[in-house]
Design an enzyme around this catalytic site. Structure first.
Site, PDB file in Angstrom:
ATOM      1  CG  ASN A 162      21.058 -59.943  17.483  1.00  0.00           C
ATOM      2  OD1 ASN A 162      20.147 -60.091  16.595  1.00  0.00           O
ATOM      3  ND2 ASN A 162      20.720 -59.426  18.738  1.00  0.00           N
TER       4      ASN A 162
ATOM      5  CE  LYS B 204      21.010 -60.600  22.845  1.00  0.00           C
ATOM      6  NZ  LYS B 204      19.819 -59.963  23.683  1.00  0.00           N
TER       7      LYS B 204
ATOM      8  CG  HIS C  45      12.312 -61.452  23.059  1.00  0.00           C
ATOM      9  ND1 HIS C  45      11.828 -60.406  22.140  1.00  0.00           N
ATOM     10  CD2 HIS C  45      13.423 -61.372  22.998  1.00  0.00           C
ATOM     11  CE1 HIS C  45      12.949 -59.835  21.925  1.00  0.00           C
ATOM     12  NE2 HIS C  45      13.975 -60.268  22.322  1.00  0.00           N
TER      13      HIS C  45
END
Length: 397
Positions: free
Chosen positions: A92, A69, A138
Site C-alpha cells: 500500500n 502503518k 472504513h
C-alpha cells in the site's frame, strides 16, 4: 483494442478474478458473479504470495493497522537497508510489489497492507506480521467496527509455525487480538499453533511480541520520529527488526538516520533556530493532534476544507500552541475556536501569508508547523501539492 466486461464473462474454468483493493466487495457485483462460478476474488498481494516459492530464499514482513502503518513500513525498510540487508518496500506504499525485480537470497520484503488488501489475500504467510493499532475506519466496507477489526486480524491467521506476531497493545482491539493469539495457541487452535512469540521484554514462547509505546527510550535521538504516535511506530519497528535478527546497534543507527515520509511531520529546514515542519498529510483534527503533541512550542498553520466543525481532538495539546495562523475556508471558524481557547490567532488567509506571519513571530527553539486538520481542495489540488508549496515557500525565507 476491445475490453471484455468481467460481469458478462463465463468464469467457469478460471482460477481467480484479480481486482483492485479499491473495489468494494460488499456491494460490487463482481463478488457475487465470482461466487456463483465458484471462483475466488484475489488481489495483487495474493499473487505475490503464490509466487513466493519461485523466489530466492527471503522473508516477508507485513504491516497493518489504522494509523502509522506507512511510517512503520518505511522505518523497518530503512533500518534493514541501513544494516545492509537487501529490502524492498511495497504493498500500500510506493511501487506495487509485483512491479519490482525479485530480491537476492536473504532479502526482506516489507509490505504495508490495508484491510482491503488483506481481504483479497489468503496465503500470505508473513515471517513477521505487525499490527500498529485499530480505531474505527472504513466502516462503509464492513459490518461495523468488529468486522473491520476482524479484517486486520486475518493477517495473523495466515501465519504458520515459527512466525512472529508484533502487536502494539495500546488500544482495546489490539489487546484483545494479542490475548486471543496467546490463548488460542495454548488451546491448540491452529489459528496460532506453533507461533514463536516474544513480548517487549523478550519473554514467553507463544509467538506474540506485545509492545507498548510507553516502553520506548531514546526517542529524543531520532529526529524524524517525534510524538507519541511515532513512539508506537518505533516500538513496532524495533521489535520487528529484533525478530529479524538485527543487533541493537544496527537498529539504533536506522532509527537515528530515518528521514521520515514526505508530508508526515517532515522536517523541512531550520532557519535562525526555528524548525519548519510539513505535516500536510494531517487532513483532520485526529491526525493533527499527535503532531501538536510532538513539540512544546508551535506556531500552528491550519485550515482548508473542514471535515468537522471542531478541533476537539487537538484541544489537549493547546498548551503547546504559541499561536495559530489560519488559512482557507475553515480559517474564520478555526480562528474563533482558538481565540475562545485563549490562543493568539492571525487570520492569514493563504499559506504564503501564514508562513510569513509565523516566521516573523517565531523565536529560536520554536517550531513553525503546517498541520492543517483539513482537506486541501479549496486552495490546492491535494495534500501533496499543499506540502510542496510549504516546502518551496519555506525555502524562499
Amino acid at each position: 483494442m476491445t475490453f471484455a466486461d468481467p460481469l458478462e464473462i463465463d468464469l467457469a474454468g478460471y482460477d481467480s478474478v484479480v481486482v483492485s483493493p479499491g473495489v468494494p466487495l460488499n456491494r460490487h457485483p463482481i463478488a457475487e458473479h465470482a461466487r456463483n462460478a465458484g471462483v475466488s476474488v484475489i488481489g495483487d498481494i495474493e499473487l505475490f504470495a503464490l509466487a513466493r516459492p519461485s523466489l530466492p530464499p527471503h522473508k516477508v514482513v507485513g504491516i497493518t493497522g489504522t494509523n502509522g502503518k506507512s511510517t512503520t513500513t518505511a522505518l523497518i525498510h530503512h533500518i534493514l537497508e541501513t544494516a545492509g540487508v537487501p529490502s524492498l518496500m511495497g504493498g500500500n506504499i510506493g511501487l506495487p510489489i509485483l512491479g519490482r525485480d525479485p530480491l537476492p537470497g536473504g532479502g526482506v520484503y516489507v509490505l504495508e497492507l490495508s484491510s482491503y488488501q488483506i481481504d483479497l489475500t489468503f496465503s500470505l504467510d508473513c515471517d513477521v506480521a505487525v499490527l500498529t493499532n485499530i480505531t474505527p475506519d472504513h466502516l462503509d466496507r464492513y459490518e461495523g467496527f468488529a468486522g473491520y477489526a476482524a479484517s486486520k486480524e486475518r493477517l495473523f491467521a495466515m501465519q504458520s509455525a515459527g512466525s512472529v506476531a508484533v502487536i502494539a497493545t495500546d488500544d482495546d482491539q489490539t489487546k484483545r487480538i494479542a490475548s486471543f493469539l496467546r490463548h488460542s495457541r495454548e488451546g491448540g487452535n491452529p489459528y496460532s499453533q506453533g507461533l514463536e512469540v516474544m513480548d517487549s521484554r523478550l519473554r514467553g514462547n507463544d509467538g506474540v511480541v506485545a509492545v507498548l509505546s510507553t516502553d520506548i527510550t531514546g526517542q529524543s535521538r531520532w529526529p524524524a520520529l517525534q510524538g507519541p504516535h511515532n513512539a508506537q511506530n518505533a516500538a513496532c519497528a524495533i521489535a520487528t527488526c529484533k525478530a529479524l535478527g538485527l543487533t541493537d546497534d544496527q537498529i539504533e543507527q536506522g532509527l537515528a538516520t530515518y528521514p521520515g515520509l514526505p508530508h508526515r511531520m517532515e522536517r523541512i529546514a531550520e532557519k535562525d533556530g526555528v524548525l519548519y515542519v510539513n505535516d500536510s498529510k494531517a487532513t483532520n483534527a485526529t491526525a493533527t493532534a499527535p503532531a501538536l503533541a510532538a513539540y512544546p512550542k508551535i506556531h500552528w498553520i491550519l485550515g482548508g476544507v473542514p471535515k468537522t466543525d471542531d478541533l476537539d481532538d487537538c484541544a489537549p495539546f493547546y498548551d503547546h500552541v504559541v499561536a495559530g495562523y489560519t488559512i482557507g475556508q475553515a480559517g474564520p471558524m478555526f480562528a474563533d475556536i482558538l481565540r475562545t481557547a485563549g490562543k493568539l490567532v492571525t487570520e492569514s488567509g493563504t499559506l504564503e501569508q501564514a508562513i510569513a506571519d509565523a516566521a516573523a513571530a517565531a523565536k529560536p527553539g520554536e517550531v513553525v508547523m503546517l498541520s492543517p486538520a483539513c482537506a486541501s481542495f479549496d486552495q490546492f489540488s491535494d495534500y501533496e501539492a499543499r506540502g510542496e508549496a510549504f516546502r518551496t515557500l519555506v525555502g524562499t525565507l
